[in-house]
Write a protein that holds these residues in place. Structure first.
Motif, PDB file in Angstrom:
ATOM      1  N   LEU A   3      46.259  47.478  32.512  1.00 58.08           N
ATOM      2  CA  LEU A   3      45.266  47.515  31.441  1.00 58.08           C
ATOM      3  C   LEU A   3      45.876  47.377  30.050  1.00 58.08           C
ATOM      4  O   LEU A   3      45.152  47.353  29.056  1.00 58.08           O
ATOM      5  N   THR A   4      47.185  47.301  29.971  1.00 58.65           N
ATOM      6  CA  THR A   4      47.855  47.193  28.674  1.00 58.65           C
ATOM      7  C   THR A   4      47.788  45.752  28.189  1.00 58.65           C
ATOM      8  O   THR A   4      48.544  44.893  28.644  1.00 58.65           O
ATOM      9  N   VAL A   5      46.856  45.501  27.278  1.00 56.79           N
ATOM     10  CA  VAL A   5      46.644  44.152  26.764  1.00 56.79           C
ATOM     11  C   VAL A   5      47.178  44.083  25.336  1.00 56.79           C
ATOM     12  O   VAL A   5      46.843  44.936  24.516  1.00 56.79           O
ATOM     13  N   PRO A   6      48.011  43.084  25.031  1.00 56.30           N
ATOM     14  CA  PRO A   6      48.571  42.983  23.676  1.00 56.30           C
ATOM     15  C   PRO A   6      47.479  42.863  22.619  1.00 56.30           C
ATOM     16  O   PRO A   6      46.403  42.320  22.888  1.00 56.30           O
ATOM     17  N   PRO A   7      47.736  43.350  21.403  1.00 52.22           N
ATOM     18  CA  PRO A   7      46.751  43.208  20.329  1.00 52.22           C
ATOM     19  C   PRO A   7      46.561  41.737  19.966  1.00 52.22           C
ATOM     20  O   PRO A   7      47.417  40.901  20.246  1.00 52.22           O
ATOM     21  N   GLY A   8      45.439  41.446  19.339  1.00 56.59           N
ATOM     22  CA  GLY A   8      45.154  40.076  18.948  1.00 56.59           C
ATOM     23  C   GLY A   8      43.669  39.813  18.938  1.00 56.59           C
ATOM     24  O   GLY A   8      42.856  40.745  18.886  1.00 56.59           O
ATOM     25  N   SER A  11      38.554  53.657  39.314  1.00 53.10           N
ATOM     26  CA  SER A  11      39.268  52.557  38.661  1.00 53.10           C
ATOM     27  C   SER A  11      38.307  51.540  38.055  1.00 53.10           C
ATOM     28  O   SER A  11      38.629  50.884  37.060  1.00 53.10           O
ATOM     29  N   SER A  12      37.109  51.403  38.614  1.00 51.47           N
ATOM     30  CA  SER A  12      36.107  50.507  38.049  1.00 51.47           C
ATOM     31  C   SER A  12      35.668  51.013  36.683  1.00 51.47           C
ATOM     32  O   SER A  12      35.526  50.241  35.727  1.00 51.47           O
ATOM     33  N   MET A  13      35.482  52.334  36.572  1.00 53.94           N
ATOM     34  CA  MET A  13      35.101  52.938  35.286  1.00 53.94           C
ATOM     35  C   MET A  13      36.205  52.747  34.251  1.00 53.94           C
ATOM     36  O   MET A  13      35.941  52.473  33.077  1.00 53.94           O
ATOM     37  N   VAL A  14      37.442  52.862  34.694  1.00 55.26           N
ATOM     38  CA  VAL A  14      38.583  52.686  33.790  1.00 55.26           C
ATOM     39  C   VAL A  14      38.621  51.259  33.261  1.00 55.26           C
ATOM     40  O   VAL A  14      38.855  51.018  32.066  1.00 55.26           O
ATOM     41  N   LEU A  15      38.371  50.281  34.135  1.00 56.05           N
ATOM     42  CA  LEU A  15      38.367  48.883  33.723  1.00 56.05           C
ATOM     43  C   LEU A  15      37.230  48.583  32.758  1.00 56.05           C
ATOM     44  O   LEU A  15      37.410  47.859  31.771  1.00 56.05           O
ATOM     45  N   ILE A  16      36.065  49.125  33.031  1.00 53.07           N
ATOM     46  CA  ILE A  16      34.923  48.920  32.128  1.00 53.07           C
ATOM     47  C   ILE A  16      35.203  49.559  30.780  1.00 53.07           C
ATOM     48  O   ILE A  16      34.913  48.984  29.725  1.00 53.07           O
ATOM     49  N   GLU A  17      35.813  50.743  30.788  1.00 55.92           N
ATOM     50  CA  GLU A  17      36.167  51.415  29.531  1.00 55.92           C
ATOM     51  C   GLU A  17      37.152  50.573  28.728  1.00 55.92           C
ATOM     52  O   GLU A  17      37.037  50.462  27.498  1.00 55.92           O
ATOM     53  N   ALA A  18      38.109  49.957  29.411  1.00 57.23           N
ATOM     54  CA  ALA A  18      39.081  49.096  28.728  1.00 57.23           C
ATOM     55  C   ALA A  18      38.387  47.892  28.099  1.00 57.23           C
ATOM     56  O   ALA A  18      38.712  47.478  26.979  1.00 57.23           O
ATOM     57  N   THR A  19      37.433  47.324  28.811  1.00 58.79           N
ATOM     58  CA  THR A  19      36.667  46.197  28.278  1.00 58.79           C
ATOM     59  C   THR A  19      35.857  46.624  27.055  1.00 58.79           C
ATOM     60  O   THR A  19      35.830  45.933  26.028  1.00 58.79           O
ATOM     61  N   TYR A  33      29.837  37.771  34.654  1.00 64.55           N
ATOM     62  CA  TYR A  33      30.582  36.521  34.809  1.00 64.55           C
ATOM     63  C   TYR A  33      31.751  36.720  35.771  1.00 64.55           C
ATOM     64  O   TYR A  33      31.959  35.914  36.689  1.00 64.55           O
ATOM     65  N   LEU A  34      32.505  37.789  35.579  1.00 59.67           N
ATOM     66  CA  LEU A  34      33.664  38.048  36.441  1.00 59.67           C
ATOM     67  C   LEU A  34      33.251  38.188  37.899  1.00 59.67           C
ATOM     68  O   LEU A  34      33.797  37.519  38.782  1.00 59.67           O
ATOM     69  N   PHE A  35      32.276  39.044  38.162  1.00 57.81           N
ATOM     70  CA  PHE A  35      31.854  39.281  39.540  1.00 57.81           C
ATOM     71  C   PHE A  35      31.228  38.021  40.144  1.00 57.81           C
ATOM     72  O   PHE A  35      31.431  37.724  41.324  1.00 57.81           O
ATOM     73  N   GLY A  36      30.467  37.293  39.341  1.00 59.09           N
ATOM     74  CA  GLY A  36      29.859  36.062  39.827  1.00 59.09           C
ATOM     75  C   GLY A  36      30.904  35.019  40.195  1.00 59.09           C
ATOM     76  O   GLY A  36      30.806  34.366  41.241  1.00 59.09           O
ATOM     77  N   MET A  37      31.923  34.873  39.357  1.00 60.69           N
ATOM     78  CA  MET A  37      32.980  33.909  39.641  1.00 60.69           C
ATOM     79  C   MET A  37      33.791  34.314  40.874  1.00 60.69           C
ATOM     80  O   MET A  37      34.179  33.458  41.675  1.00 60.69           O
ATOM     81  N   GLU A  86      42.608  37.912  28.968  1.00 58.11           N
ATOM     82  CA  GLU A  86      43.790  38.432  29.663  1.00 58.11           C
ATOM     83  C   GLU A  86      43.407  39.524  30.659  1.00 58.11           C
ATOM     84  O   GLU A  86      43.862  39.530  31.806  1.00 58.11           O
ATOM     85  N   LEU A  87      42.553  40.430  30.234  1.00 56.21           N
ATOM     86  CA  LEU A  87      42.147  41.537  31.107  1.00 56.21           C
ATOM     87  C   LEU A  87      41.377  41.026  32.328  1.00 56.21           C
ATOM     88  O   LEU A  87      41.664  41.417  33.469  1.00 56.21           O
ATOM     89  N   LEU A  88      40.422  40.135  32.114  1.00 57.29           N
ATOM     90  CA  LEU A  88      39.645  39.606  33.232  1.00 57.29           C
ATOM     91  C   LEU A  88      40.494  38.733  34.150  1.00 57.29           C
ATOM     92  O   LEU A  88      40.287  38.730  35.368  1.00 57.29           O
ATOM     93  N   SER A  89      41.459  38.026  33.586  1.00 54.24           N
ATOM     94  CA  SER A  89      42.360  37.210  34.411  1.00 54.24           C
ATOM     95  C   SER A  89      43.184  38.095  35.339  1.00 54.24           C
ATOM     96  O   SER A  89      43.407  37.755  36.504  1.00 54.24           O
ATOM     97  N   ARG A  90      43.622  39.225  34.820  1.00 49.56           N
ATOM     98  CA  ARG A  90      44.383  40.163  35.649  1.00 49.56           C
ATOM     99  C   ARG A  90      43.511  40.739  36.755  1.00 49.56           C
ATOM    100  O   ARG A  90      43.948  40.897  37.902  1.00 49.56           O
TER     101      ARG A  90
END
Length: 199
Positions: A68-73, A109-117, A141-145, A81-85
């Protein structure tokens, strides 16, 4: 059959995932997981009550592997980057895809990912209803893909069938072109469109 000395949730999830990866989702039973662990089926009931609990464990196990560590930007780059991972982690165990929608509200872990988003969106100035819509759209979009890639990849037989439809020339032309599009290109270009639309 003796019970393993220490059966942690991680070890149980790993054994469940091994069964699913090797034999498919239909093969997931209490008996199969017990065999994978080298224990009697009845002994497994000391740890989980049914297959549903095994499914929750395995979804949590797969999603917890996402860094979940995504660089700033730019927020779009960070979301990408997060969804690609997340996509990479799930597609490494593609038989789990059908379980994602079913259990996404039940696994930590799903809650953690949503919180990161949501954190990325919040940093970008999304708030209130706008943030709700953005987050829901991104996850949809992620789940559909993931389901598209699992059930009907562009390289699959369904696309070939559509490409042969003389009665529907636009469909046939588009399907023929679609067969040349990689999964990565489809995912990233589609996500770019979605994120651009969100603002």
């Amino acid at each position: 059959m003796p019970r393993p000395r220490s059966l942690t949730p991680d070890r149980l999830a790993a054994a469940t995932l091994a069964v699913v990866d090797r034999d498919g989702l239909d093969a997931l039973t209490m008996r199969a997981v017990a065999k994978e662990l080298g224990m009697a089926t009845m002994s497994l009931y000391r740890y989980v009550t049914d297959r549903d609990e095994l499914e929750v464990l395995v979804v949590d196990h797969v999603l917890s592997g996402v860094n979940l560590t995504v660089p700033p930007g730019d927020w779009r780059a960070r979301i990408t980057e997060l969804l690609s991972r997340m996509r990479k982690e799930v597609l490494a165990h593609s038989a789990v895809v059908p379980l994602l929608l079913r259990h996404r509200h039940a696994v930590p872990s799903s809650m953690v990912l949503i919180e990161a988003t949501l954190a990325i969106l919040t940093d970008a100035g999304f708030a209130g209803e706008r943030r709700v819509i953005a987050q829901r759209t991104i996850i949809a979009y992620l789940f559909g893909m993931l389901q598209n890639e699992h059930y009907g990849p562009l390289s699959g037989a369904g696309t070939a069938i559509m490409a042969a439809q003389e009665r529907f020339p636009l469909l046939a032309e588009t399907a023929a072109q679609a067969r040349k599009v990689t999964g990565d290109a489809e995912f990233h270009q589609g996500l770019e469109v979605v994120l651009r639309g969100l603002g």
